[in-house]
Design a protein around this motif. Structure first.
Motif, PDB file in Angstrom:
ATOM      1  N   GLN A   1      -3.849  23.526  21.819  1.00 39.46           N
ATOM      2  CA  GLN A   1      -5.409  23.005  21.369  1.00 39.46           C
ATOM      3  C   GLN A   1      -6.107  23.894  20.517  1.00 39.46           C
ATOM      4  O   GLN A   1      -7.152  23.329  19.762  1.00 39.46           O
ATOM      5  N   TRP A   2      -6.105  25.254  20.893  1.00 39.98           N
ATOM      6  CA  TRP A   2      -7.210  26.027  20.224  1.00 39.98           C
ATOM      7  C   TRP A   2      -6.651  26.003  18.546  1.00 39.98           C
ATOM      8  O   TRP A   2      -7.594  25.885  17.850  1.00 39.98           O
ATOM      9  N   ARG A   3      -5.430  26.049  18.269  1.00 39.33           N
ATOM     10  CA  ARG A   3      -5.293  25.904  16.956  1.00 39.33           C
ATOM     11  C   ARG A   3      -5.633  24.437  16.360  1.00 39.33           C
ATOM     12  O   ARG A   3      -5.973  24.293  15.176  1.00 39.33           O
ATOM     13  N   GLU A   4      -5.416  23.574  17.072  1.00 37.14           N
ATOM     14  CA  GLU A   4      -5.458  22.009  16.745  1.00 37.14           C
ATOM     15  C   GLU A   4      -7.085  21.732  16.350  1.00 37.14           C
ATOM     16  O   GLU A   4      -7.430  20.985  15.511  1.00 37.14           O
ATOM     17  N   SER A   5      -7.822  22.701  17.208  1.00 36.88           N
ATOM     18  CA  SER A   5      -9.266  22.013  17.211  1.00 36.88           C
ATOM     19  C   SER A   5      -9.745  22.866  16.025  1.00 36.88           C
ATOM     20  O   SER A   5     -11.147  22.619  15.942  1.00 36.88           O
ATOM     21  N   ARG A   6      -9.478  24.009  15.427  1.00 38.88           N
ATOM     22  CA  ARG A   6     -10.231  24.620  14.626  1.00 38.88           C
ATOM     23  C   ARG A   6     -10.778  23.805  13.401  1.00 38.88           C
ATOM     24  O   ARG A   6     -12.000  24.086  12.838  1.00 38.88           O
ATOM     25  N   GLY A   7      -9.717  22.981  12.919  1.00 40.25           N
ATOM     26  CA  GLY A   7     -10.314  22.315  11.608  1.00 40.25           C
ATOM     27  C   GLY A   7     -11.702  21.153  11.904  1.00 40.25           C
ATOM     28  O   GLY A   7     -12.506  21.192  11.220  1.00 40.25           O
ATOM     29  N   VAL A   8     -11.383  20.576  13.133  1.00 40.12           N
ATOM     30  CA  VAL A   8     -12.493  19.538  13.535  1.00 40.12           C
ATOM     31  C   VAL A   8     -13.823  20.314  13.904  1.00 40.12           C
ATOM     32  O   VAL A   8     -14.666  20.059  13.483  1.00 40.12           O
ATOM     33  N   ASN A   9     -13.487  21.474  14.478  1.00 34.95           N
ATOM     34  CA  ASN A   9     -14.719  22.325  14.918  1.00 34.95           C
ATOM     35  C   ASN A   9     -15.482  22.849  13.625  1.00 34.95           C
ATOM     36  O   ASN A   9     -16.739  23.008  13.656  1.00 34.95           O
ATOM     37  N   THR A  10     -14.734  23.245  12.452  1.00 34.69           N
ATOM     38  CA  THR A  10     -15.404  23.574  11.404  1.00 34.69           C
ATOM     39  C   THR A  10     -16.099  22.579  10.583  1.00 34.69           C
ATOM     40  O   THR A  10     -17.217  22.844  10.388  1.00 34.69           O
ATOM     41  N   ILE A  11     -15.664  21.329  10.763  1.00 36.15           N
ATOM     42  CA  ILE A  11     -16.544  20.183  10.252  1.00 36.15           C
ATOM     43  C   ILE A  11     -17.756  19.939  11.194  1.00 36.15           C
ATOM     44  O   ILE A  11     -18.867  19.765  10.562  1.00 36.15           O
ATOM     45  N   LEU A  12     -17.510  19.774  12.339  1.00 36.18           N
ATOM     46  CA  LEU A  12     -18.776  19.698  13.438  1.00 36.18           C
ATOM     47  C   LEU A  12     -19.801  20.848  13.238  1.00 36.18           C
ATOM     48  O   LEU A  12     -20.914  20.585  13.306  1.00 36.18           O
ATOM     49  N   MET A  13     -19.404  22.154  13.277  1.00 41.24           N
ATOM     50  CA  MET A  13     -20.308  23.009  13.154  1.00 41.24           C
ATOM     51  C   MET A  13     -21.151  22.822  11.684  1.00 41.24           C
ATOM     52  O   MET A  13     -22.473  23.148  11.867  1.00 41.24           O
ATOM     53  N   ALA A  14     -20.511  22.578  10.567  1.00 38.35           N
ATOM     54  CA  ALA A  14     -21.162  22.460   9.337  1.00 38.35           C
ATOM     55  C   ALA A  14     -22.303  21.282   9.617  1.00 38.35           C
ATOM     56  O   ALA A  14     -23.333  21.432   9.216  1.00 38.35           O
ATOM     57  N   LEU A  15     -21.744  20.227  10.377  1.00 36.91           N
ATOM     58  CA  LEU A  15     -22.827  18.979  10.272  1.00 36.91           C
ATOM     59  C   LEU A  15     -23.791  19.283  11.337  1.00 36.91           C
ATOM     60  O   LEU A  15     -25.075  19.063  11.173  1.00 36.91           O
ATOM     61  N   LEU A  16     -23.517  20.308  12.401  1.00 39.89           N
ATOM     62  CA  LEU A  16     -24.555  20.776  13.030  1.00 39.89           C
ATOM     63  C   LEU A  16     -25.663  21.580  12.574  1.00 39.89           C
ATOM     64  O   LEU A  16     -26.866  21.697  13.133  1.00 39.89           O
ATOM     65  N   ALA A  17     -25.349  22.366  11.510  1.00 44.10           N
ATOM     66  CA  ALA A  17     -26.186  23.098  10.935  1.00 44.10           C
ATOM     67  C   ALA A  17     -27.279  22.570  10.308  1.00 44.10           C
ATOM     68  O   ALA A  17     -28.251  23.085  10.027  1.00 44.10           O
ATOM     69  N   ILE A  18     -27.065  21.199   9.867  1.00 41.83           N
ATOM     70  CA  ILE A  18     -28.160  20.468   9.090  1.00 41.83           C
ATOM     71  C   ILE A  18     -29.148  20.166   9.990  1.00 41.83           C
ATOM     72  O   ILE A  18     -30.309  20.563   9.440  1.00 41.83           O
ATOM     73  N   PRO A  19     -29.285  19.698  10.960  1.00 40.14           N
ATOM     74  CA  PRO A  19     -30.376  19.651  11.813  1.00 40.14           C
ATOM     75  C   PRO A  19     -31.133  20.959  12.421  1.00 40.14           C
ATOM     76  O   PRO A  19     -32.314  20.874  12.502  1.00 40.14           O
ATOM     77  N   MET A  20     -30.155  21.851  12.508  1.00 43.41           N
ATOM     78  CA  MET A  20     -30.701  23.235  13.090  1.00 43.41           C
ATOM     79  C   MET A  20     -31.218  23.708  11.830  1.00 43.41           C
ATOM     80  O   MET A  20     -31.946  24.864  12.248  1.00 43.41           O
ATOM     81  N   SER A  21     -31.127  23.570  10.692  1.00 48.29           N
ATOM     82  CA  SER A  21     -31.926  24.251   9.603  1.00 48.29           C
ATOM     83  C   SER A  21     -33.225  23.804   9.114  1.00 48.29           C
ATOM     84  O   SER A  21     -33.946  24.139   8.312  1.00 48.29           O
ATOM     85  N   ARG A  22     -33.675  22.712  10.041  1.00 49.41           N
ATOM     86  CA  ARG A  22     -34.902  22.144   9.668  1.00 49.41           C
ATOM     87  C   ARG A  22     -36.119  23.022   9.990  1.00 49.41           C
ATOM     88  O   ARG A  22     -36.148  23.526  11.247  1.00 49.41           O
ATOM     89  N   ILE A  23     -37.134  23.424   9.023  1.00 50.79           N
ATOM     90  CA  ILE A  23     -38.047  24.364   9.115  1.00 50.79           C
ATOM     91  C   ILE A  23     -39.379  23.944   8.626  1.00 50.79           C
ATOM     92  O   ILE A  23     -39.064  23.034   7.972  1.00 50.79           O
TER      93      ILE A  23
ATOM     94  N   GLY B   1     -12.365  22.379   6.077  1.00 51.18           N
ATOM     95  CA  GLY B   1     -11.882  21.914   7.518  1.00 51.18           C
ATOM     96  C   GLY B   1     -10.284  21.855   7.344  1.00 51.18           C
ATOM     97  O   GLY B   1      -9.437  22.237   8.269  1.00 51.18           O
ATOM     98  N   ILE B   2      -9.889  21.116   6.326  1.00 52.39           N
ATOM     99  CA  ILE B   2      -8.279  21.107   6.306  1.00 52.39           C
ATOM    100  C   ILE B   2      -7.699  22.506   6.059  1.00 52.39           C
ATOM    101  O   ILE B   2      -6.815  22.623   6.677  1.00 52.39           O
ATOM    102  N   ILE B   3      -8.148  23.124   5.324  1.00 54.69           N
ATOM    103  CA  ILE B   3      -7.797  24.290   4.923  1.00 54.69           C
ATOM    104  C   ILE B   3      -7.803  25.408   6.309  1.00 54.69           C
ATOM    105  O   ILE B   3      -6.707  25.979   6.699  1.00 54.69           O
ATOM    106  N   VAL B   4      -8.879  25.343   7.065  1.00 54.92           N
ATOM    107  CA  VAL B   4      -8.898  25.954   8.250  1.00 54.92           C
ATOM    108  C   VAL B   4      -7.727  25.398   9.207  1.00 54.92           C
ATOM    109  O   VAL B   4      -7.011  26.236  10.091  1.00 54.92           O
ATOM    110  N   ALA B   5      -7.598  24.099   9.287  1.00 55.10           N
ATOM    111  CA  ALA B   5      -6.373  23.662  10.173  1.00 55.10           C
ATOM    112  C   ALA B   5      -5.072  24.242   9.816  1.00 55.10           C
ATOM    113  O   ALA B   5      -4.186  24.437  10.552  1.00 55.10           O
ATOM    114  N   LEU B   6      -4.927  24.207   8.373  1.00 56.35           N
ATOM    115  CA  LEU B   6      -3.502  24.717   8.077  1.00 56.35           C
ATOM    116  C   LEU B   6      -3.451  26.278   8.146  1.00 56.35           C
ATOM    117  O   LEU B   6      -2.459  26.560   8.756  1.00 56.35           O
TER     118      LEU B   6
END
Length: 356
Positions: free
Chosen positions: A265-287, A111-116
């Motif tokens: 705002q689009w540039r600033e939110s990229r890093g935060v959204n990267t982390i949130l997307m990865a965390l959201l993938a955890i419950p979405m992966s439940r099968i 996420g930090i790399i994406v933000a930079l």
């Protein structure tokens, strides 16, 4: 890092490298196909094409890295669920928090790399692309003009010549068409000398010919003959949206224009959204066990589509003033965070009565 976290990170990391590498290859191939067409037409050189593709890949990384991490987390954990390894982990007394900790180990630095990349590398790469394209355009007037063909630029200027001499910058038996406002101008000349090929201040010297000024409305057409005419053509103006993409964060922060605020705002939110997307993938992966790790792809795709188009929609609405700057583009991040909190509460049985 504990054994469980190391195991999950190792499974996910390999997928991230594979998926991101594949996405980069696909994107670079698509970009190469597009710009090689311009190289074949003589508009760009092969070296310029290679440089532009490199910068395009740098720009695309702010999207490719989050997508690669998001899909990798979903598929890797889906495989662990399918093989009942997650069930065994929970049966041994481990908490679901171990899954989130493992993903955080990967998501936080990425996420930090994406933000930079989004804040600094992306506008710099756009600047380099526009500089390369501008240099190619400055060479286009003579070296790239083709004889006996209609050579048209983005502003609608058309040049037709029976012969083109790149060494002397002279066009023989030439026709130049320009249009601006409510009139169009046509210049016919036995020879044309390109005196300034720059896109910002293009100028030519015409010898022995006729000029026509055609009014789009009314009867004010004019015809005149000349022996020598120094003609300053309309400069090629850079699109305001292009300038915004290459603007620095400081320039965007000082601006009060809604479109500039949306870009910031689009540039600033990229890093935060990267982390949130990865965390959201955890419950979405439940099968269910033995269901197959790729069973998670459909819900992951649906969620990503909502996030992607929601972000683009919010940026557009903020740019045209329909959506307030606060929360602006951050509305998607807030929605993702709210969804993550609900899913975390479900995983830890804080809202078990709502999920029975």
């Amino acid at each position: 890092m504990y054994l469980i976290e190391r195991y999950i990170v190792a499974q996910t990391q390999r997928l991230v490298l594979t998926i991101v590498g594949f996405l980069i290859f696909i994107f670079a191939s698509y970009s190469a196909q597009r710009y090689l067409t311009e190289a074949a037409n003589g508009t760009l050189t092969l070296k310029v094409v290679a440089d532009i593709i490199f910068y395009k890949v740098l720009i695309a990384l702010e999207m490719l890295l989050p997508v690669g991490l998001y899909v990798s987390v979903g598929v890797a954990l889906g495989q662990l669920y399918s093989d009942s390894e997650i069930t065994a982990i929970f049966a041994s007394g481990s908490s679901p928090i171990r899954l989130y900790k493992a993903v955080i180990f990967l998501a936080l630095p990425l996420g930090i790399i994406v933000a930079l990349l989004s804040v600094y590398v992306r506008p710099w790469a756009y600047q380099q692309i526009y500089l390369l394209e501008g240099q190619s355009q400055s060479e286009l007037d003579v070296n790239r003009l083709e004889p006996r063909k209609f050579n048209v630029n983005d502003d609608g200027r058309m040049v037709l010549a029976a012969a083109v001499d790149p060494e002397t910058s002279i066009l023989t038996d030439a026709l130049i068409y320009t249009s601006s406002g409510d009139k169009s101008s046509v210049y016919r000349a036995r020879s044309v000398k390109v005196t300034d090929p720059s896109p910002a201040t293009p100028a030519v010297l015409l010898h022995t010919g006729t000029s026509y000024v055609l009014q789009h409305q009314g009867m004010g057409d004019k015809e005149s003959y000349y022996h020598e005419l120094n003609l300053h053509l309309k400069p090629q103006l850079q699109n305001i949206n292009i300038r915004r993409k290459s603007s620095s964060v400081i320039m965007l922060a000082r601006s009060v224009t809604p479109a500039d605020r949306a870009e910031l705002q689009w540039r600033e939110s990229r890093g935060v959204n990267t982390i949130l997307m990865a965390l959201l993938a955890i419950p979405m992966s439940r099968i269910k066990p033995r269901q197959g790790r790729f069973a998670t792809l459909l819900p992951l795709t649906v969620l990503f589509t909502l996030i992607f188009y929601g972000g683009n929609l919010c940026r557009t609405l903020v740019a045209n003033g329909t959506l307030p700057v606060i929360p602006g583009v951050w509305l998607v991040s807030v929605a993702m965070l709210a969804g993550l909190i609900l899913l975390l509460a479900r995983d830890f049985s804080l809202l078990s009565k709502f999920f029975r």
